[in-house]
Write an enzyme that holds these catalytic residues in place. Structure first.
Site, short mmCIF file in Angstrom:
data_model
loop_
_atom_site.label_atom_id
_atom_site.label_comp_id
_atom_site.label_asym_id
_atom_site.label_seq_id
_atom_site.Cartn_x
_atom_site.Cartn_y
_atom_site.Cartn_z
N ALA B 86 0.84 -1.21 0.00
CA ALA B 86 0.00 0.00 0.00
C ALA B 86 0.87 1.25 0.00
CB ALA B 86 -0.93 0.00 1.21
N GLY B 339 -5.90 -6.46 -0.25
CA GLY B 339 -6.44 -5.49 0.71
C GLY B 339 -5.50 -4.33 0.89
N GLU B 340 -5.57 -3.71 2.06
CA GLU B 340 -4.71 -2.56 2.43
C GLU B 340 -5.10 -1.28 1.70
OE1 GLU B 340 -0.60 -3.36 1.60
OE2 GLU B 340 -0.53 -5.19 2.78
N GLY B 341 -6.01 -1.37 0.74
CA GLY B 341 -6.32 -0.25 -0.14
C GLY B 341 -5.63 -0.35 -1.49
#
Lengths: 379, 379
Positions: B86, B339-341
């Protein structure tokens, strides 16, 4: 491609603080660029340079598009004034824009940002005979190679393909049929938006072009490399890309097919790809125009493929056929059908992100993060 | 959404120097953002801010993931040190990164870049009863609203959702079942990579969670808004987003379901979305965690949907179900499952490009380009 660098890239990806494979297609991009550069990690692909090759098409006379031919010239002026979508996307992506007149029908005034390398005032009508002479096709290929070299010489670490040419989806579909063996009915689409009657005419025009130019499509599904020809298709003059290993006959036949049904911008784009490959610089392909040009480039120099990244999947049906033939997966799939390099420009930050991971992300060891698969690797 | 601004945006797109519709899904993004902002063109979505909400999950005890729970804490440290994917993607996209501890199990030391808003030391096990109390769920919602407000107050013109929480795909799948009515067998995936036995266990755990928490999935396909409850689900305290029009009963039931099977980061993300909507700022959703949080946000305040852009399509099967339910199309589809953005960060330049077109591209009239459809419009 450098298999050792690719193996190193795969192993490195697996040590980074993320589940293995969690970056999906972007992991493949990073591995691909490592192989192309012969280095792990591969260099960051910045700065990048977009080249928009512009040309006109004699087949416009067959009514294959509702847009008047002068729109090619008008859009060149729009690019130079910074008013096109490609300019906005290039500004967002932080890339330079170079416009190359390789075959616009009209004489264009000199202008800042315009590279004047006109090979001809448009092509001849591909449905009546060859669109270009072999000499014209080779000259346009050489133009593309030269533009790639100039941009790389000026510092570009990544090239991006762009194109402008009213009626150029017709030539693209014809090239895709010629190099993949697919039928025109499968490879031909609506371009910038044609109605059913025009689409039928477009398919018929392409079918006629293949026949009159003696291009067999049945059973030719290997990029045409199995076909032989006695004619020297310009091979003697052509500086093919890094690691070119196509036979003389395959090169001659590829140039013959390019000249027969391609466009001047298609030829220049094929050269642009070869030029990128010769310098081991990645080239992000835009849509169906670039995809058809990549078929030509790879037929001339199979190793060029390793340097290509498919930026986006066009709405044109022939594009998917071309990418399947090349074994490439497009990064962006948003139903774009604009050209100019717009899809490739959108993909550029994705490519950059994929490479950045290799430079900047911590490993499980360095970050002190527990690796669930630690028992499975021994480094 | 402002229908007038959306109509203006559509009309403006059609005057730009490109074939109508040629930018595909990006044209819809620009229209959507015009409607959300109530302005045509909508403001450029820059600068953007990523917030990564971190939390732990009691359901981890059920063996739904091979990753140890402490990886949540370790990854928070990795984000703060700049070593995660990220961080690399945020650097590429030019966005800030804020990490919010809304419910990590361990006590975390203060650190620059860490916002400490811990509501609980992880959730309870959703397969044994409610994961959170209603008060906890509301506190986490309020945290997300507050973080959104702080970032927007500091100048962010676009928010990007991020998350970290080992086992949080289990809570996401449970929320998706609860809010769309789909069966756990359809909504549950392999998360960061679980084997067949673990996947079966995960599905069984989610099925048990829905049963023990009295959440019906058969026939509930309207976001649960038709269900009533006598309990005050925290509605009295909850500052819902702009134009919230859900009934008190719908809000109570949505909060009850969120508390029952959600995570603290899911609740915070739902609040983050509501906070963006309240300020008419667009929010780019990451993957399945954000998608499930968006279901909650939209159940609380249906108008929040207009401010959401689906960044990417996760490999998790529940994500597609959530996006279908919301009527959103993801911009990036590259088999990411991190995930994580990360997926939303990849989409951010695409969103920016879509809006830039509205600001910078010339019209047919201004550029002197011939419009093939000029006879079809009268402006």
């Amino acid at each position: 491609a450098d298999q050792e660098a690719m193996s190193q890239a795969r192993a490195h990806q697996d040590r980074l603080t993320k589940p293995r494979g969690a970056l999906g297609a972007l992991e493949e991009v990073a591995v691909r660029l490592a192989g192309a550069a012969g280095a792990c990690p591969p260099p960051l692909p910045a700065p990048a340079a977009l080249a928009i090759f512009a040309g006109d098409h004699g087949v416009h006379a067959q009514g294959v598009t509702p847009w008047p031919q002068e729109v090619t010239t008008q859009m060149v002026a729009n690019f130079l004034a910074g008013g096109a979508v490609a300019n906005a996307f290039a500004a967002q992506a932080g890339t330079s824009v170079t416009v190359v007149d390789v075959g616009v029908a009209a004489d264009l005034p000199e202008a800042p940002g315009l590279v004047s390398r006109k090979v001809a005032h448009g092509t001849a009508d591909l449905s009546q005979g060859p669109a270009m002479t072999v000499d014209q096709a080779v000259a346009a290929l050489e133009t593309g190679i030269a533009v790639a070299g100039d941009l790389i010489g000026a510092g570009a670490a990544c090239l991006i393909t762009g194109d402008m040419g009213i009626a150029n989806t017709t030539a693209s579909a014809a090239l895709i049929c010629a190099f993949t063996g697919h039928d025109p009915a499968l490879a031909t689409g609506r371009g910038t938006g044609v109605d059913d009657a025009t689409l039928d005419r477009k398919i018929a025009v392409i079918r006629r072009a293949l026949q009159i130019n003696d291009i067999q499509i049945n059973g030719i599904a290997d990029g045409g490399q199995g076909r032989t020809s006695d004619a020297d298709g310009g091979h003697g003059r052509l500086p093919v890309g890094a690691g070119g290993r196509a036979s003389d006959a395959a090169v001659s036949e590829a140039v013959r097919k390019l000249a027969a049904v391609g466009g001047l911008e298609h030829a220049a784009l094929a050269g642009f790809i070869l030029g990128a490959a010769a310098s081991r610089v990645p080239v992000i392909l835009d849509g169906v125009i670039a995809g058809s040009a990549a078929l030509v480039a790879v037929a001339l120099s199979p190793d060029a493929l390793a340097h290509c990244v498919a930026g986006h999947l066009s709405a044109e049906p022939g594009h998917a056929l071309a990418l399947d033939h090349l074994g490439l997966r497009a990064l962006v799939d948003l139903d774009l059908r604009l050209g100019e390099g717009t899809g490739a420009l959108l993909a550029y930050p994705l490519v950059s992100s994929a490479v950045r991971v290799m430079h900047e992300v911590a490993t499980f060891d360095s970050a002190g993060v527990t690796d669930k698969d630690v028992q499975n690797h021994d480094d």
